[in-house]
Design a protein around this motif. Structure first.
Motif, PDB file in Angstrom:
ATOM      1  N   LYS A 164       0.835  -1.205   0.000  1.00  0.00           N
ATOM      2  CA  LYS A 164       0.000   0.000   0.000  1.00  0.00           C
ATOM      3  C   LYS A 164       0.870   1.255   0.000  1.00  0.00           C
ATOM      4  CE  LYS A 164      -3.541   2.418   2.700  1.00  0.00           C
ATOM      5  NZ  LYS A 164      -4.382   2.384   3.929  1.00  0.00           N
ATOM      6  N   THR A 165       1.910   1.254   0.836  1.00  0.00           N
ATOM      7  CA  THR A 165       2.799   2.409   0.926  1.00  0.00           C
ATOM      8  C   THR A 165       3.524   2.639  -0.404  1.00  0.00           C
ATOM      9  OG1 THR A 165       3.154   1.977   3.285  1.00  0.00           O
ATOM     10  CG2 THR A 165       4.720   3.437   2.195  1.00  0.00           C
ATOM     11  N   GLN A 223       1.341   4.329  -2.798  1.00  0.00           N
ATOM     12  CA  GLN A 223       1.222   5.755  -2.481  1.00  0.00           C
ATOM     13  C   GLN A 223       2.404   6.527  -3.077  1.00  0.00           C
ATOM     14  OE1 GLN A 223       1.038   5.405   1.825  1.00  0.00           O
ATOM     15  NE2 GLN A 223      -1.174   5.785   1.838  1.00  0.00           N
ATOM     16  N   GLN A 254       2.622   7.570  -6.856  1.00  0.00           N
ATOM     17  CA  GLN A 254       1.940   8.773  -7.333  1.00  0.00           C
ATOM     18  C   GLN A 254       2.908   9.939  -7.537  1.00  0.00           C
ATOM     19  OE1 GLN A 254      -1.727   9.720  -5.064  1.00  0.00           O
ATOM     20  NE2 GLN A 254      -1.397   7.772  -3.989  1.00  0.00           N
ATOM     21  N   VAL A 268       2.843  10.852   2.726  1.00  0.00           N
ATOM     22  CA  VAL A 268       2.909   9.403   2.940  1.00  0.00           C
ATOM     23  C   VAL A 268       3.355   9.109   4.373  1.00  0.00           C
ATOM     24  CG1 VAL A 268       4.124   7.276   2.308  1.00  0.00           C
ATOM     25  CG2 VAL A 268       3.334   8.834   0.522  1.00  0.00           C
ATOM     26  N   GLN A 325       0.515   9.973   6.906  1.00  0.00           N
ATOM     27  CA  GLN A 325      -0.567   8.988   6.875  1.00  0.00           C
ATOM     28  C   GLN A 325      -0.195   7.695   7.591  1.00  0.00           C
ATOM     29  OE1 GLN A 325      -2.185   8.291   2.933  1.00  0.00           O
ATOM     30  NE2 GLN A 325      -2.027  10.451   2.406  1.00  0.00           N
TER      31      GLN A 325
END
Length: 212
Positions: A70-71, A74, A77, A143, A146
């Motif tokens: 998931k990281t 991120q 992007q 990032v 979060q």
């Protein structure tokens, strides 16, 4: 690392609190022992585990579970993912921007493929183009925010992932000093190197004199 890059290492906030009971302003980096370490590393012995403890050798991620997939998505992007291959049990995900377009931003996550425990997580921002730098830096700090992560500069100063704090540190970075006056910066580096060599020569001269 290129002179125009500004580097930050990423550390889980929870691990810092568990070790110190609070968030310190700085973490100790043993520059002397790192110098000795790199002077003795060869292709034959690879990269042995350092035998000293500092902010770079502490296993910050041992008890931290970060969703690497998931990281990584991120981070996708903000910078292009590279095509580096994993090495045996060591997992590696890297990102690299286009230097010709002054987007020499990069990042990487190194981890154990069996346990998913991270060994290193860092990123470097290309400061040559303000717009590109802002987009990447803000994205990476987002990032971190979060995922409850903090950032550490190369001198051991610890920061919350807040843009205004990082901007102040960037102003004092070698990259900005180089851009402001490259000749003065290089002359200063040269003088510091001359002083270091003079001290080393003086030290060994004293040792030699004692043995004679």
């Amino acid at each position: 690392m290129a002179i125009w890059q500004y580097q930050l290492n990423i550390i889980p906030k929870k691990a810092i609190l568990e070790k110190y009971g609070k968030i310190p302003d700085t973490l100790f980096i043993d520059f002397i022992n790192w110098k000795i370490y790199w002077e003795n590393v060869t292709y034959d012995n690879g990269y042995p585990e350092p035998n000293f403890e500092d902010a770079r050798t502490i296993k910050w991620w041992n008890n931290i579970k970060l969703d690497i997939k998931k990281t990584s998505e991120q981070i996708d992007q903000y910078v292009t993912r590279g095509d580096w291959n994993d090495d045996g049990e060591r997992g590696f995900i890297g990102w690299k921007g286009n230097s010709e377009k002054e987007e020499d931003n990069d990042a990487h996550i190194a981890y154990d493929k069996k346990t998913n425990i991270i060994s290193e997580f860092q990123f470097r921002t290309d400061l040559r183009n303000k717009e590109n730098a802002m987009k990447f830096l803000n994205g990476m700090l987002n990032v971190c925010s979060q995922n409850d992560l903090m950032v550490l500069n190369t001198e051991g100063i610890l920061f919350e992932p807040q843009t205004e704090l990082i901007f102040e540190d960037i102003k004092n970075s070698n990259a900005v000093k180089f851009f402001s006056d490259p000749i003065e910066f290089l002359e200063k580096i040269g003088k510091e190197e001359d002083k270091r060599k003079l001290k080393e020569d003086s030290f060994w001269s004293k040792i030699k004199a004692l043995l004679e």
